[in-house]
Design an enzyme around this catalytic site. Structure first.
Site, PDB file in Angstrom:
ATOM      1  N   LYS A 110      20.184  55.520  55.511  1.00  0.00           N
ATOM      2  CA  LYS A 110      18.900  55.080  54.952  1.00  0.00           C
ATOM      3  C   LYS A 110      17.784  55.095  55.991  1.00  0.00           C
ATOM      4  O   LYS A 110      16.608  55.136  55.639  1.00  0.00           O
ATOM      5  CB  LYS A 110      19.056  53.717  54.304  1.00  0.00           C
ATOM      6  CG  LYS A 110      19.933  53.803  53.056  1.00  0.00           C
ATOM      7  CD  LYS A 110      19.956  52.545  52.240  1.00  0.00           C
ATOM      8  CE  LYS A 110      20.718  52.754  50.946  1.00  0.00           C
ATOM      9  NZ  LYS A 110      22.173  52.921  51.169  1.00  0.00           N
TER      10      LYS A 110
HETATM   11  C1  LIG Z   1      22.983  53.594  50.301  1.00  0.00           C
HETATM   12  C2  LIG Z   1      24.251  54.144  50.828  1.00  0.00           C
HETATM   13  C3  LIG Z   1      25.009  55.106  50.101  1.00  0.00           C
HETATM   14  C4  LIG Z   1      24.601  55.580  48.715  1.00  0.00           C
HETATM   15  O1  LIG Z   1      23.433  56.359  48.722  1.00  0.00           O
HETATM   16  P1  LIG Z   1      22.667  56.672  47.369  1.00  0.00           P
HETATM   17  O2  LIG Z   1      21.397  57.351  47.755  1.00  0.00           O
HETATM   18  O3  LIG Z   1      22.411  55.327  46.733  1.00  0.00           O
HETATM   19  O4  LIG Z   1      23.549  57.533  46.533  1.00  0.00           O
HETATM   20  C5  LIG Z   1      26.150  55.612  50.676  1.00  0.00           C
HETATM   21  N1  LIG Z   1      26.587  55.193  51.895  1.00  0.00           N
HETATM   22  C6  LIG Z   1      25.893  54.265  52.614  1.00  0.00           C
HETATM   23  C7  LIG Z   1      26.430  53.838  53.933  1.00  0.00           C
HETATM   24  C8  LIG Z   1      24.707  53.717  52.123  1.00  0.00           C
HETATM   25  O5  LIG Z   1      24.029  52.792  52.850  1.00  0.00           O
END
Ligand SMILES: *Cc1c(COP(=O)(O)O)cnc(C)c1O
Length: 455
Positions: A110
């Site tokens: 993120k």
């Molecule tokens: C948010 C997140 C995901 C999922 O991502 P999306 O965009 O919601 O599909 C997967 N792995 C981690 C570690 C995350 O923080």
């Protein structure tokens, strides 16, 4: 470039306005009015470093930001990553690769979007002489990444609510040990759902919202999707030429934001063969891609908590393309889903040969982490482990590693006997936790925000 809402009842916005607003006023999500064809540019992008590639890509979309401003903004967003490549592509032997997306400040993917979004918000404040207060609720990763995107940025304040005692100790420390004066970690007496409900009420108070220039953190901001397109492009350009158009990208998925970005890049003419949507036991998307039915279920807490979702908020963008970019059909589908909890694709499940799906339960995750460690001498976190379910080494593949194993030391230790660490997490352990315990009631939160908001 102009941006339109998936629901078609918002006038087109510029890039900066769409980013500032987040959710379109008609309740829809912003998308480019038309997607550019990148095919002819790919040759010129060979060998570019990550930030430069991101700049080349974003200047197509952020065409209302002067180049001289965009460049430092993009380079600044990726300078705090702890790998020189920013998104290193590691070969595990054969034609299998892992794309490590966890070298940002909070050690999860993120950061790619939220570091950039933080820079964009800060520019907005500077250029328009405004302040912005970001308010959000988190069950873990998003809150930490949003805080680190805005940390110490002039003109901004950030308030993140989380259920006291129910996020992991490391995640709490990432939010509450920053030492920054514009960050407020609010540990509420209640659950994540209580926090969400309080936020909904506060954002519904339009007077309060505009008085404090409140903005929401969520996974639907247009800038997040565009920032995420870049690492697919970067990885694709690192693959051996013969493998590029054959490659499958395997994406641990929750809200469908990450995999949507890759798929949009494909629609822009980057020849990626296909995507695998890898869910944990919260499998609404696995069910959709295997049956064509998008049906809401109950959330089961899992070992891969950042993928514990019930409704994938970015799915609406995908629907828009499935439904021939027709906002009336999107509105009808979203209404149907809202009232019945089910939407059936008219084309069934077989209409998208470029997608496959897999599902990984909690019973399977530790076994996969152990197997990957034995076979490749490589440690994956519980989210990334879902991508190794059913993985096939004959085809060229890129598995997206979405978090550092060091964020989940206990699960990893049990699965491999090794306890992963990371210097930034160790440093956090020696810093004081500065959090405010607060009731989860909207009144108390409102009072706190009024007293501490910037501007
Ligand atoms: C948010 C997140 C995901 C999922 O991502 P999306 O965009 O919601 O599909 C997967 N792995 C981690 C570690 C995350 O923080």
């Amino acid at each position: 470039m102009r941006y339109v809402s998936t629901r078609g009842r918002t006038p087109p916005h510029s890039f900066s306005d769409a980013v500032a607003v987040g959710l379109a006023p008609d309740g829809g999500l912003f998308l480019p009015e038309s997607l550019p064809d990148l095919g002819a540019r790919l040759g010129g992008w060979e060998g570019l470093g990550y930030a430069q590639l991101c700049l080349e890509f974003l200047r197509i979309f952020a065409d209302d930001i002067p180049e001289a401003e965009l460049k430092p903004l993009v380079f600044g967003a990726y300078e705090r990553f702890d790998a020189p490549e920013v998104a290193p592509l590691r070969s595990l032997g054969g034609r299998r690769h892992v794309l490590e997306l966890f070298h940002g400040p909070t050690l999860a993917f993120k950061d790619f979007a939220l570091q950039l979004l933080g820079s964009l918000y800060a520019r907005q404040c500077r250029v328009r002489g405004e302040t912005i207060n970001v308010l959000g609720a988190t069950s873990g990763d998003t809150g930490a990444a949003a805080i680190h995107g805005l940390l110490g940025r002039p003109g901004t304040g950030i308030f993140i609510l989380y259920p006291d005692g129910r996020v992991s100790p490391l995640q709490e420390r990432q939010m509450a040990c920053t030492g920054a004066g514009n960050v407020f970690a609010l540990a509420i007496d209640g659950t994540f759902d209580d926090a969400q409900a309080a936020l909904k009420e506060i954002f519904g108070d339009l007077g309060f919202r505009s008085r404090h220039r409140l903005s929401a953190v969520n996974s639907i901001n247009l800038a997040r999707v565009l920032a995420q397109c870049v690492y697919y492009l970067y990885a694709w350009l690192q693959l051996p030429r013969a493998d590029r158009s054959q490659a499958e990208f395997v994406v641990p998925t929750g809200n469908f934001g990450n995999v949507l970005a890759g798929w949009m890049l494909r629609r822009m003419g980057v020849p990626i063969r296909r995507f695998r949507v890898a869910t944990n036991q919260n499998d609404i998307l696995w069910r959709f891609f295997t049956t064509g039915q998008y049906r809401v279920g109950a959330v089961l807490p899992s070992l891969a908590p950042s993928m514990d979702i019930q409704v994938a908020s970015n799915f609406e963008r995908f629907l828009y393309y499935l439904l021939d970019s027709d906002p009336a059909r999107v509105r009808a589908a979203m209404d149907e889903f809202k009232t019945t909890g089910l939407w059936r694709s008219p084309q069934g499940a077989s209409a998208w040969p470029e997608f496959s799906a897999s599902r990984c339960t909690d019973a399977e995750i530790p076994g996969i982490i152990g197997r990957v460690h034995r076979e490749f001498g490589y440690i994956v976190d519980p989210h990334t482990a879902c991508g190794f379910k059913d993985s096939d080494c004959a085809e060229p593949s890129v598995i997206l590693a979405t978090a550092s194993p060091a964020k989940f030391p206990e699960t990893i230790r049990q699965a491999t006997g090794v306890t992963p660490t990371h210097p930034s997490l160790e440093k956090l352990m020696s810093r004081p936790v500065v959090k405010t315990r607060i009731s989860g009631k909207p009144g108390a939160i409102r009072e706190f925000v009024s007293a501490h908001a910037v501007g």
